[in-house]
Design an enzyme around this catalytic site. Structure first.
Site, PDB file in Angstrom:
ATOM      1  CB  SER A 135     -27.656 -34.402   0.844  1.00 54.85           C
ATOM      2  OG  SER A 135     -26.534 -34.170   0.004  1.00 54.85           O
ATOM      3  CB  SER A 184     -25.005 -36.504  -1.540  1.00 53.88           C
ATOM      4  OG  SER A 184     -25.349 -36.638  -0.191  1.00 53.88           O
ATOM      5  CE  LYS A 229     -26.910 -31.517  -2.420  1.00 52.53           C
ATOM      6  NZ  LYS A 229     -25.903 -32.552  -2.112  1.00 52.53           N
TER       7      LYS A 229
HETATM    8  N1  GLN Z   1     -25.498 -39.390   3.481  1.00 53.57           N
HETATM    9  C1  GLN Z   1     -24.159 -38.934   3.698  1.00 53.57           C
HETATM   10  C2  GLN Z   1     -24.103 -37.990   4.863  1.00 53.57           C
HETATM   11  O1  GLN Z   1     -25.092 -37.774   5.471  1.00 53.57           O
HETATM   12  C3  GLN Z   1     -23.611 -38.331   2.460  1.00 53.57           C
HETATM   13  C4  GLN Z   1     -23.821 -36.878   2.313  1.00 53.57           C
HETATM   14  C5  GLN Z   1     -23.255 -36.306   1.073  1.00 53.57           C
HETATM   15  O2  GLN Z   1     -22.666 -37.011   0.251  1.00 53.57           O
HETATM   16  N2  GLN Z   1     -23.394 -35.021   0.938  1.00 53.57           N
HETATM   17  O3  GLN Z   1     -23.093 -37.485   5.190  1.00 53.57           O
END
Ligand code: GLN
Length: 485
Positions: free
Chosen positions: A153, A177, A78
């Protein structure tokens, strides 16, 4: 030889037996990447360096040298991990040209184990999002249905693994994420316990929740990777001193008699009926394998989402204050004074979701509101933690859906942040309570979209969830399904 969808151990065996060369393998993945460019899984490719490394591995094999744990395994990461000499953007325009001066500990350990980095995966800006639509480099498409999101994400990571553009990817999970995109793309994804894996060199979003995790095809691979990346790090004082278990051995244990809790708060109105039915069928599957299923209740779960978003936004507003246009990345040259310089850089460099969270975070920390929001959220977090830790006196793991719905349409939730935040309803508790959790694919919906099942374990009990996950995958073949592109 057919190089498609090889696992880590298949690659190691194939290289050792000279069924294919490492160069052939790296080239195969780049052909995949080029063939499915439209899915937009990568922000930066590392082709030259990857081929150079492959050659070195081939030489090593030729001379009969011993291969290390991940030697010659081509992987992606990532774009939130610092990679020395390769651009690290965090999916943001503000870091468009940023080249990290050092490797994150996770990257360092993967490289030391012999892995070859083929590129940096697209992701939501600063890891904020659940659909990968918040990336400054365009959305990632879901390989099972290109009109849908891959989740976020770590969307580029999940999609790239689902279509075999690398053996595995490393993502980050602050509120879901790695697991949520893992579920929506039909792969296996592990979020280790907070403090199990070093955060050094991972661009910080919410320092008290962020954690790196492997995104793969099998639980066995998650175990192999975790053994490489987990453990204390002098560069991250929050890492645990606890010794790293031998996950690859522990996964082989019999699961007879293991107690699996089904929390009733995870089967709620508003979720897809199909998902509820499938997860309950999977509980039956575990029963057949000798596990005991027990219904449990975790009433504090309903507060986890609010707690998560308050703490998250507070930490975001503080963590992202470092992007001032002076030290890193974008730098507005037209500003007349320092204040304008900050304002212009940040106005141009950040996307809408990031700005929204910085503003909300600043608000919840402001004098007069800090007690009502941030301090209150920290108190409720303790209650949630206690309730979740107590439940592990009764059960070995918790079994839940990973997401309330399958992959949704691009644009469907984009303008409705609250609905978007609800995507994380089943994943955030593990972060808020400090647990480990894994998402496994459990087949397709009637619309041909992947469904994910989550196993949550007590802190530092990665061995337990990986054991159940691996035994499940030995008995089923959901993890072998591939999108038809
Ligand atoms: N979807 C969650 C958020 O927007 C999780 C994000 C993550 O785990 N980086 O915060």
């Amino acid at each position: 030889m057919d190089l498609s969808y090889l696992t880590i151990s298949e690659i190691k065996k194939g290289l050792r037996d000279k069924k294919f060369s490492c160069t052939e393998l790296v080239k195969y993945y780049f052909t995949r990447i080029e063939s499915f460019e439209d899915i937009n899984c990568f922000i930066t490719l590392n082709k030259k360096e990857a081929l150079k490394r492959a050659k070195e591995v081939d030489k090593k094999i030729k001379s009969g040298e011993e291969l290390k744990a991940l030697e010659g395994v081509p992987i992606s990461v990532k774009d939130l991990f610092m990679t020395k000499g390769i651009k690290t953007t965090a999916g943001s325009k503000i870091l468009e040209e940023y080249i990290a001066p050092y490797d994150a500990t996770v990257i360092h350990r993967l490289k030391e184990a012999g892995a070859i980095i083929i590129g940096k995966n697209n992701c939501d800006e600063f890891a904020m999002g659940a659909s990968n639509e918040n990336s400054a480099y365009g959305p990632v498409l879901n390989p099972w249905d290109k009109s849908r999101v891959p989740g976020g994400s770590s969307g580029g990571s999940a999609a790239s693994v689902a279509i075999d553009m690398g053996t595995f990817s490393i993502g980050t999970d602050t509120g879901g994420s790695v697991r949520q995109p893992g579920a929506l793309c039909g792969i296996t994804a592990l979020k280790p316990t907070y403090a199990r894996v070093s955060r050094y060199g991972i661009i910080a979003m919410t320092s008290s929740f962020d954690q790196a995790g492997p995104m793969t095809h099998t639980a066995e691979e998650c175990a192999e990777i975790l053994e490489v990346i987990a453990g204390e790090d002098i560069n991250d004082s929050t890492t645990s001193k606890l010794k790293v278990d031998k996950y690859t051995e522990d996964i082989k244990k019999d699961i007879k008699g293991k107690v699996i809790g089904l929390p009733k708060e995870y089967f709620i109105k508003g979720m897809d009926m199909e998902i509820e039915i499938r997860i309950k069928e999977m509980a039956e599957e575990f029963k057949k394998m000798g596990a005991i299923i027990k219904e449990v209740s975790l009433p504090s779960t309903e507060h986890a989402l609010a707690v998560y978003y308050i703490i998250l936004m507070a930490e975001v507003s503080s963590n992202l204050s470092r992007y001032d246009g002076i030290r890193y990345g974008l730098n507005n040259k037209q500003a007349k004074n320092l204040k304008e310089h900050y304002e212009k850089t940040r106005a141009d460099g950040f996307g809408d979701e990031v700005k929204r969270r910085i503003m909300m975070g600043t608000y919840v920390l402001s004098a007069g509101y800090q007690d009502a929001y941030y301090n209150q959220a920290k108190k409720v977090q303790k209650e949630i933690q206690k309730e979740y830790l107590d439940i592990f006196n009764e059960v070995d793991v918790l079994l839940t859906p990973t997401t309330p719905t399958t992959a949704f349409k691009l644009g469907e939730k984009y303008n409705d942040p609250l609905t978007m935040y609800l995507c994380d309803i089943y994943t955030i508790s593990a972060n808020v309570a400090g647990l480990c959790a894994i998402s496994l694919p459990v087949g397709l919906s009637t619309q041909n979209l992947p469904i994910g099942m989550q196993l949550m374990g007590a802190p530092f009990k990665e061995s337990v969830i990986l054991n159940l996950a691996h035994q499940f995958q030995l008995n089923t073949d959901f993890h072998k399904r591939q999108p038809n592109l």
